[in-house]
Design a protein around this motif. Sequence first.
Motif, mmCIF file in Angstrom:
data_model
loop_
_atom_site.group_PDB
_atom_site.id
_atom_site.type_symbol
_atom_site.label_atom_id
_atom_site.label_comp_id
_atom_site.label_asym_id
_atom_site.label_seq_id
_atom_site.Cartn_x
_atom_site.Cartn_y
_atom_site.Cartn_z
ATOM 1 N N ASN A 222 0.821 -1.203 0.000
ATOM 2 C CA ASN A 222 0.000 0.000 0.000
ATOM 3 C C ASN A 222 0.854 1.251 0.000
ATOM 4 O O ASN A 222 0.542 2.241 -0.659
ATOM 5 C CB ASN A 222 -0.921 0.027 1.227
ATOM 6 C CG ASN A 222 -2.122 -0.861 1.015
ATOM 7 O OD1 ASN A 222 -2.525 -1.103 -0.115
ATOM 8 N ND2 ASN A 222 -2.685 -1.374 2.092
ATOM 9 N N LYS A 223 1.959 1.212 0.761
ATOM 10 C CA LYS A 223 2.850 2.365 0.801
ATOM 11 C C LYS A 223 3.429 2.636 -0.581
ATOM 12 O O LYS A 223 3.560 3.774 -1.002
ATOM 13 C CB LYS A 223 4.004 2.091 1.764
ATOM 14 C CG LYS A 223 3.725 2.421 3.214
ATOM 15 C CD LYS A 223 5.046 2.277 3.945
ATOM 16 C CE LYS A 223 4.955 2.507 5.424
ATOM 17 N NZ LYS A 223 6.201 2.016 6.067
ATOM 18 N N GLN A 224 3.791 1.543 -1.284
ATOM 19 C CA GLN A 224 4.364 1.732 -2.616
ATOM 20 C C GLN A 224 3.330 2.308 -3.584
ATOM 21 O O GLN A 224 3.639 3.161 -4.402
ATOM 22 C CB GLN A 224 4.917 0.413 -3.158
ATOM 23 C CG GLN A 224 6.213 0.025 -2.472
ATOM 24 C CD GLN A 224 6.634 -1.390 -2.804
ATOM 25 O OE1 GLN A 224 6.153 -1.977 -3.769
ATOM 26 N NE2 GLN A 224 7.522 -1.944 -2.006
ATOM 27 N N LEU A 225 2.082 1.809 -3.459
ATOM 28 C CA LEU A 225 1.022 2.351 -4.310
ATOM 29 C C LEU A 225 0.846 3.832 -4.014
ATOM 30 O O LEU A 225 0.730 4.651 -4.922
ATOM 31 C CB LEU A 225 -0.301 1.619 -4.066
ATOM 32 C CG LEU A 225 -0.338 0.149 -4.448
ATOM 33 C CD1 LEU A 225 -1.738 -0.407 -4.257
ATOM 34 C CD2 LEU A 225 0.096 -0.049 -5.887
ATOM 35 N N GLU B 136 1.156 7.058 -6.585
ATOM 36 C CA GLU B 136 0.095 8.043 -6.684
ATOM 37 C C GLU B 136 0.608 9.442 -6.383
ATOM 38 O O GLU B 136 0.270 10.410 -7.046
ATOM 39 C CB GLU B 136 -0.978 7.701 -5.661
ATOM 40 C CG GLU B 136 -2.309 7.400 -6.257
ATOM 41 C CD GLU B 136 -3.254 6.971 -5.177
ATOM 42 O OE1 GLU B 136 -3.738 5.846 -5.285
ATOM 43 O OE2 GLU B 136 -3.490 7.736 -4.221
ATOM 44 N N GLY B 137 1.456 9.514 -5.352
ATOM 45 C CA GLY B 137 2.013 10.796 -4.943
ATOM 46 C C GLY B 137 2.801 11.441 -6.070
ATOM 47 O O GLY B 137 2.717 12.651 -6.292
ATOM 48 N N ILE B 138 3.541 10.622 -6.791
ATOM 49 C CA ILE B 138 4.352 11.144 -7.884
ATOM 50 C C ILE B 138 3.459 11.697 -8.992
ATOM 51 O O ILE B 138 3.682 12.788 -9.520
ATOM 52 C CB ILE B 138 5.291 10.050 -8.436
ATOM 53 C CG1 ILE B 138 6.357 9.728 -7.381
ATOM 54 C CG2 ILE B 138 5.949 10.494 -9.733
ATOM 55 C CD1 ILE B 138 7.106 8.446 -7.628
ATOM 56 N N VAL B 139 2.411 10.946 -9.329
ATOM 57 C CA VAL B 139 1.514 11.404 -10.397
ATOM 58 C C VAL B 139 0.783 12.677 -9.973
ATOM 59 O O VAL B 139 0.618 13.614 -10.768
ATOM 60 C CB VAL B 139 0.523 10.288 -10.802
ATOM 61 C CG1 VAL B 139 -0.509 10.830 -11.776
ATOM 62 C CG2 VAL B 139 1.282 9.123 -11.418
ATOM 63 N N MET B 140 0.377 12.722 -8.701
ATOM 64 C CA MET B 140 -0.287 13.936 -8.208
ATOM 65 C C MET B 140 0.661 15.134 -8.307
ATOM 66 O O MET B 140 0.252 16.226 -8.702
ATOM 67 C CB MET B 140 -0.713 13.755 -6.744
ATOM 68 C CG MET B 140 -1.852 12.776 -6.555
ATOM 69 S SD MET B 140 -3.452 13.432 -7.052
ATOM 70 C CE MET B 140 -3.918 14.322 -5.567
ATOM 71 N N ALA B 141 1.914 14.907 -7.937
ATOM 72 C CA ALA B 141 2.898 15.993 -8.003
ATOM 73 C C ALA B 141 3.071 16.449 -9.448
ATOM 74 O O ALA B 141 3.109 17.644 -9.744
ATOM 75 C CB ALA B 141 4.221 15.526 -7.418
ATOM 76 N N LEU B 142 3.139 15.478 -10.355
ATOM 77 C CA LEU B 142 3.282 15.805 -11.772
ATOM 78 C C LEU B 142 2.077 16.609 -12.254
ATOM 79 O O LEU B 142 2.217 17.590 -13.002
ATOM 80 C CB LEU B 142 3.425 14.509 -12.587
ATOM 81 C CG LEU B 142 3.600 14.651 -14.092
ATOM 82 C CD1 LEU B 142 4.795 15.526 -14.410
ATOM 83 C CD2 LEU B 142 3.782 13.278 -14.731
ATOM 84 N N MET C 229 -2.451 3.110 -10.966
ATOM 85 C CA MET C 229 -3.139 4.264 -11.537
ATOM 86 C C MET C 229 -4.349 3.851 -12.372
ATOM 87 O O MET C 229 -5.107 4.710 -12.830
ATOM 88 C CB MET C 229 -2.181 5.051 -12.443
ATOM 89 C CG MET C 229 -1.052 5.752 -11.733
ATOM 90 S SD MET C 229 -1.636 7.114 -10.727
ATOM 91 C CE MET C 229 -1.388 6.393 -9.140
ATOM 92 N N ALA C 230 -4.522 2.550 -12.560
ATOM 93 C CA ALA C 230 -5.575 2.075 -13.465
ATOM 94 C C ALA C 230 -6.947 2.607 -13.060
ATOM 95 O O ALA C 230 -7.776 2.917 -13.914
ATOM 96 C CB ALA C 230 -5.590 0.552 -13.507
#
Lengths: 119, 341
Positions: B135-138, B142-148, B237-238
């Motif tokens: 879950n932490k890895q997921l 997600e955090g990276i995509v949100m930042a992007l 991200m699916a």
Amino acid sequence: MRVLLVDDNPMNVELFVDSLAADGHEVAVERDGLAGRERGLREPFDVLILDIQLPGLDGYAICRDLRAAGVNAPILALSSAAMSDQISKGVAAGFDVYLTKPISPSALRDAVRTAGRPA
Amino acid sequence: MSAAPLFPAHVPTVLVVDDVEANRELLDARLHDLGYDVRQARDGIEALEAFEDAEPDLVLLDVDMPRLDGITVCRRIKAHPLRRLVPVVLLTAHQDRDTRLRGLAAGADDFLSKPFDPAELRVRTEVLLRDRELNKQLDAAEGIVMALARVVEARDRYTVHHAERVGLYAREIGRVHGVLTADLDVLYKGGVMHDLGKAVIPADILLKRGALSDVERALMECHPTEALRIIEPLRSMARFAPIIRHHHERVDGTGYPDHLPGDEIPLAARIVGIADGWDAMTSDRPYRSALEMDEALHRLRAGSGSQWDAQLVDTFIALLDGGLAQRVQGEQLHVTERMLA
Ligand SMILES: [Fe+2]
């Protein structure tokens, strides 16, 4: 949602039924493979959960038969082995999700919630 | 040469909560043997205080305790937006189904029956810690995509915090529409990242004043499918893909990229489509300034049943009548303050 659980381990069954009921699902239970297949063919379910090792008929065979009969609801496998060849066998049989035992009640709840989510 | 770890291995911390010292010591010893760091708490209040100090990776929680019982502690942990991700195992008497049911309702992740079977203790803690690590890895992906997504938004000085507001509007529409609580987060995050694909649109098109040429428009309309190329390798991200791909579909079937009509557009995308449309109308854009609220409402009604799902538009208008736009802009200020702090 209406969920069919086919598992022969009474401890698992009780815990999983309680866990899914806590999320508001209605859970039907069968304890051997043949009865599980009959139930799955006879009644509509939103999600089906099949143990792989079952008396009567194993989970792969049930899944194949249900898919052949046109059942297209999500089907989850519960297995004690997560070898890649087992998983590919599961995918070939038509499973959507391959869960490895032991599985916590919360992980099962999540899996059912995710599988039952309309795309 | 021996293999040198790049980083020290993370040793999971387990919080043991029990009012009986002998039980705590027994679990402490066994968990220590399994290689975990162990912390102890003697009752429910101490357990919650221990969370304040540092979040554990797993909690083993007795049920009957003075001051605050285990079920209540579990419920508090699971009501917290971040702490709820920490797995909680309730320690119950063997075959105590009533307690287990109450535990499930309170959000417990698993159960361990007393007296403890060492093998069961090992297996259950391993499984839950593995799930937590996944879950932490997921979350990280997600955090990276949100930042992007926020970087993409920052390219466009005219749409400051547009994405954030779309997320907030979408979550509220979902809540009133009866979307599962667990899925509201998908609406919020999907709303924030819906225009991720604009990362590949040239700035002179993105920021152009006035109408776009046909070629420019065609390029602009690639942004939903471009975003999918970005998130495709990320399995977690699916669940956002339907929102990102279909947020420009129209219920009359003339939208893009798939010209889906009505209910064939995924519900989440129909919700985000309204949130996006509304916020675009009520904030300044390069090609025009913000419409007055009345004019925006008028256009929203005019597009009901053709551009947007009529039922969802009704839901949204009811929310706006209740002051949603002001609340979202208020929350917006909060976010800005946090970012500046
Ligand atoms: Fe867009």
